[in-house]
Design a protein around this motif. Structure first.
Motif, mmCIF file in Angstrom:
data_model
loop_
_atom_site.group_PDB
_atom_site.id
_atom_site.type_symbol
_atom_site.label_atom_id
_atom_site.label_comp_id
_atom_site.label_asym_id
_atom_site.label_seq_id
_atom_site.Cartn_x
_atom_site.Cartn_y
_atom_site.Cartn_z
ATOM 1 N N PRO A 147 0.843 -1.188 -0.048
ATOM 2 C CA PRO A 147 0.110 -0.022 -0.096
ATOM 3 C C PRO A 147 0.703 1.477 -0.039
ATOM 4 C CG PRO A 147 -0.047 -1.227 2.183
ATOM 5 C CD PRO A 147 0.724 -2.043 1.303
ATOM 6 N N ILE A 148 0.406 2.197 -0.585
ATOM 7 C CA ILE A 148 0.781 3.611 -0.566
ATOM 8 C C ILE A 148 -0.046 4.263 0.304
ATOM 9 C CG2 ILE A 148 1.648 5.605 -1.943
ATOM 10 C CD1 ILE A 148 3.265 2.955 -2.502
ATOM 11 N N LYS A 149 0.644 5.083 1.411
ATOM 12 C CA LYS A 149 -0.470 5.563 2.347
ATOM 13 C C LYS A 149 -0.119 7.044 2.483
ATOM 14 C CE LYS A 149 -0.663 1.414 5.373
ATOM 15 N NZ LYS A 149 -0.461 0.959 6.700
ATOM 16 N N LEU A 150 -1.295 7.720 2.589
ATOM 17 C CA LEU A 150 -1.239 9.421 2.927
ATOM 18 C C LEU A 150 -0.824 9.426 4.366
ATOM 19 C CD1 LEU A 150 -3.711 10.984 0.496
ATOM 20 C CD2 LEU A 150 -1.204 10.869 0.250
ATOM 21 N N VAL A 202 -2.531 17.730 16.559
ATOM 22 C CA VAL A 202 -2.703 16.335 16.347
ATOM 23 C C VAL A 202 -3.909 16.135 16.695
ATOM 24 C CG1 VAL A 202 -2.052 14.181 17.304
ATOM 25 C CG2 VAL A 202 -0.370 15.731 16.724
ATOM 26 N N ALA A 203 -4.684 16.778 17.668
ATOM 27 C CA ALA A 203 -6.074 16.400 18.309
ATOM 28 C C ALA A 203 -7.008 16.980 17.097
ATOM 29 C CB ALA A 203 -6.491 17.378 19.626
ATOM 30 N N ASP A 204 -6.936 18.078 16.312
ATOM 31 C CA ASP A 204 -7.501 18.491 15.089
ATOM 32 C C ASP A 204 -7.602 17.411 14.086
ATOM 33 O OD1 ASP A 204 -7.993 20.970 16.456
ATOM 34 O OD2 ASP A 204 -6.312 22.025 15.315
ATOM 35 N N ALA A 205 -6.332 16.814 13.820
ATOM 36 C CA ALA A 205 -6.258 16.003 12.759
ATOM 37 C C ALA A 205 -6.937 14.647 13.237
ATOM 38 C CB ALA A 205 -4.684 15.615 12.695
ATOM 39 N N PRO A 252 -8.823 4.591 6.816
ATOM 40 C CA PRO A 252 -7.859 4.403 7.703
ATOM 41 C C PRO A 252 -6.436 3.358 7.370
ATOM 42 C CG PRO A 252 -9.447 3.474 8.972
ATOM 43 C CD PRO A 252 -10.071 3.681 7.851
ATOM 44 N N GLU A 253 -6.827 2.553 6.239
ATOM 45 C CA GLU A 253 -5.921 1.760 5.719
ATOM 46 C C GLU A 253 -4.882 2.466 4.983
ATOM 47 O OE1 GLU A 253 -5.442 -1.804 6.254
ATOM 48 O OE2 GLU A 253 -6.776 -1.375 8.021
ATOM 49 N N TYR A 254 -5.355 3.722 4.475
ATOM 50 C CA TYR A 254 -4.471 4.411 3.395
ATOM 51 C C TYR A 254 -4.121 5.629 3.838
ATOM 52 C CZ TYR A 254 -5.138 0.670 -0.187
ATOM 53 O OH TYR A 254 -4.835 -0.571 -0.588
ATOM 54 N N VAL A 255 -5.031 6.190 4.792
ATOM 55 C CA VAL A 255 -4.718 7.640 5.154
ATOM 56 C C VAL A 255 -4.525 7.542 6.740
ATOM 57 C CG1 VAL A 255 -5.585 10.022 5.184
ATOM 58 C CG2 VAL A 255 -6.343 8.642 3.499
ATOM 59 N N GLY A 256 -3.586 8.100 7.288
ATOM 60 C CA GLY A 256 -3.256 8.520 8.556
ATOM 61 C C GLY A 256 -2.387 9.658 8.989
ATOM 62 N N LEU A 304 0.598 10.873 22.145
ATOM 63 C CA LEU A 304 0.674 9.447 21.539
ATOM 64 C C LEU A 304 -0.599 8.373 22.172
ATOM 65 C CD1 LEU A 304 4.512 8.653 21.996
ATOM 66 C CD2 LEU A 304 3.180 8.955 19.769
ATOM 67 N N ALA A 305 -1.050 8.699 23.493
ATOM 68 C CA ALA A 305 -2.077 7.862 23.962
ATOM 69 C C ALA A 305 -3.364 8.135 23.294
ATOM 70 C CB ALA A 305 -2.092 8.248 25.491
ATOM 71 N N ALA A 306 -3.543 9.550 22.974
ATOM 72 C CA ALA A 306 -4.706 9.822 22.265
ATOM 73 C C ALA A 306 -4.879 9.354 20.541
ATOM 74 C CB ALA A 306 -4.814 11.451 22.080
ATOM 75 N N ILE A 307 -3.694 9.071 20.095
ATOM 76 C CA ILE A 307 -3.599 8.514 18.591
ATOM 77 C C ILE A 307 -3.789 7.057 18.846
ATOM 78 C CG2 ILE A 307 -2.005 7.796 17.079
ATOM 79 C CD1 ILE A 307 -0.389 10.565 17.598
ATOM 80 N N ALA A 308 -3.351 6.473 20.011
ATOM 81 C CA ALA A 308 -3.469 4.864 20.313
ATOM 82 C C ALA A 308 -5.029 4.617 20.659
ATOM 83 C CB ALA A 308 -2.617 4.398 21.426
ATOM 84 N N ALA A 309 -5.741 5.479 21.046
ATOM 85 C CA ALA A 309 -7.166 5.337 21.316
ATOM 86 C C ALA A 309 -8.039 5.701 19.912
ATOM 87 C CB ALA A 309 -7.500 6.057 22.661
ATOM 88 N N SER A 310 -7.339 6.221 19.082
ATOM 89 C CA SER A 310 -8.211 6.596 17.960
ATOM 90 C C SER A 310 -8.222 5.403 16.790
ATOM 91 C CB SER A 310 -7.566 8.053 17.283
ATOM 92 O OG SER A 310 -6.443 7.681 16.631
ATOM 93 N N THR A 311 -8.795 5.642 15.881
ATOM 94 C CA THR A 311 -8.782 4.904 14.475
ATOM 95 C C THR A 311 -7.813 5.061 13.605
ATOM 96 O OG1 THR A 311 -10.274 6.241 13.397
ATOM 97 C CG2 THR A 311 -11.366 4.433 14.944
ATOM 98 N N VAL A 312 -6.997 6.293 13.789
ATOM 99 C CA VAL A 312 -5.871 6.753 13.025
ATOM 100 C C VAL A 312 -4.595 6.259 13.397
ATOM 101 C CG1 VAL A 312 -4.836 9.100 12.253
ATOM 102 C CG2 VAL A 312 -7.134 8.874 12.799
#
Length: 358
Positions: free
Chosen positions: A163-166, A179-182, A192-196, A215-223
């Motif tokens: 895969p090529i991911k954005l 990061v919270a906005d993103a 989420p397989e192709y955009v992170g 990092l904890a917020a990212i881990a708890a997200s789908t991103v």
């Protein structure tokens, strides 16, 4: 493999890119004693279009990279072009993600990277801007941008098995400022397989967000974190006592957003504006990418502590790219080959200390 980003070099045609790689990347690789060196390529829109339209040209380009021991895992498709013009400032955010030109450029980068991707890469990554500068922006623009991402994802799905991911890169002052906005925008809008996420640790530091909590917020997200840009911001603990030192960094090419920490985070869109308008009673973080191995003289400092915290808690093995594009505007920058090599040594040592893969 850690890469260094070639947006530090001004070339905007293939021949010029190869000259820059011969002048800088090869000596860096040799100075490090490596058989292979990761390069995160920046391709201007005309270069990306020319390569995307010509498979034979892509194969020749890949052969030239292989012959030089240069490996490509990631592209930087944030700047569209003119990244070394005399004045860049807000132009770096154009075209935005509602613009057909941004979609076409990113699809070109997807198709080029698919053929340049190193043989041992599990995926390719392309970092991109966080939608646009913050204004003007509307709910309708949100819808158009989400549709634009879907078009790029369709192109990415068609490239092959890897895969090529954005990787969307939040930046102070943009629609996706933090990061919270993103995380809020990307969740439920993209595949989420192709955009992170592209986690730029200079931008993260400027926002004064806590890196471990981020990092904890990212881990708890789908991103997912697709790419990390290993970078450091300029930090000034007592701005009122550092005006002369800060003035050396108020240069005219790039935008240097500033944040001041107090009861709330105060904001300025550029360093001259901050020096004029911010009170300077609390510490400042300045969006000026500082060499990772530098320890500036007091009263200046850098935010490599934020980078170290990110590396310590980094999930998985995202692509890591050193992105200090500011060498040409740094006061007393010195030798570029030596500087890039020193940054890569620093980053590799930091990765090893934190148990991440270099």
């Amino acid at each position: 493999m850690i890469s260094y980003c070639t947006n530090v070099h001004p070339a905007e045609d293939v021949a010029g890119i190869m000259r820059q790689l011969d002048e800088y990347a090869l000596p860096v690789r040799e100075r490090l004693g490596d058989d292979r060196l990761g390069v995160g390529l920046w391709l201007s829109a005309p270069v990306a279009r020319g390569l995307a339209d010509d498979r034979a040209a892509r194969r020749r380009f890949r052969a030239e990279l292989d012959a030089r021991g240069l490996a490509v895992y990631t592209l930087n498709a944030f700047p569209y072009g003119g990244f070394h013009d005399e004045v860049v400032k807000h132009a770096v955010y154009v075209p935005q993600w509602t613009d057909e030109a941004r979609v076409s450029y990113t699809i070109d980068c997807v198709n080029v990277l698919a053929d340049l991707l190193a043989d041992d890469a599990e995926y390719g990554s392309i970092s991109t801007l966080p939608l646009a500068w913050r204004e003007p922006w509307s709910t309708y623009d949100d819808l158009r941008a989400a549709e634009s991402f879907e078009r790029v994802v369709r192109a990415a799905r068609a490239t092959g098995d890897r895969p090529i991911k954005l990787a969307v890169e939040p930046e102070p002052g943009c629609v996706l400022d933090t990061v919270a906005d993103a995380l809020g925008w990307l969740s439920n809008r993209v595949d989420p397989e192709y955009v992170g996420l592209c986690l730029d640790t200079c931008h993260l530091a400027v926002s004064f967000a806590d890196p471990a909590q981020t990092l904890a917020a990212i881990a708890a997200s789908t991103v997912d974190i697709v790419k990390v840009q290993a970078s450091a911001a300029l930090h000034v603990e007592k701005p009122s006592e550092a005006r002369e030192a800060l003035a050396a960094f108020a240069e005219p090419r790039y935008l240097h957003q500033v944040r001041e920490l107090g009861d709330r985070v105060l904001k300025a869109d550029d360093l001259p504006e901050a020096m004029r308008d911010l009170p300077g009673r609390g510490p400042w973080r300045v969006h000026f990418h500082m060499p990772l191995h530098w320890t500036p003289e007091a009263p200046l400092a850098t935010t490599t502590d934020v980078l170290r915290t990110v590396l310590k808690g980094l999930p998985g093995e995202p692509h890591i790219e050193v992105e200090t594009y500011t060498w040409s505007v740094l006061p007393d920058a010195g030798d570029l080959v030596g500087g890039i090599a020193a940054e890569l040594r620093w980053a590799r040592a930091a990765l090893a200390r934190e148990g991440a893969s270099a």
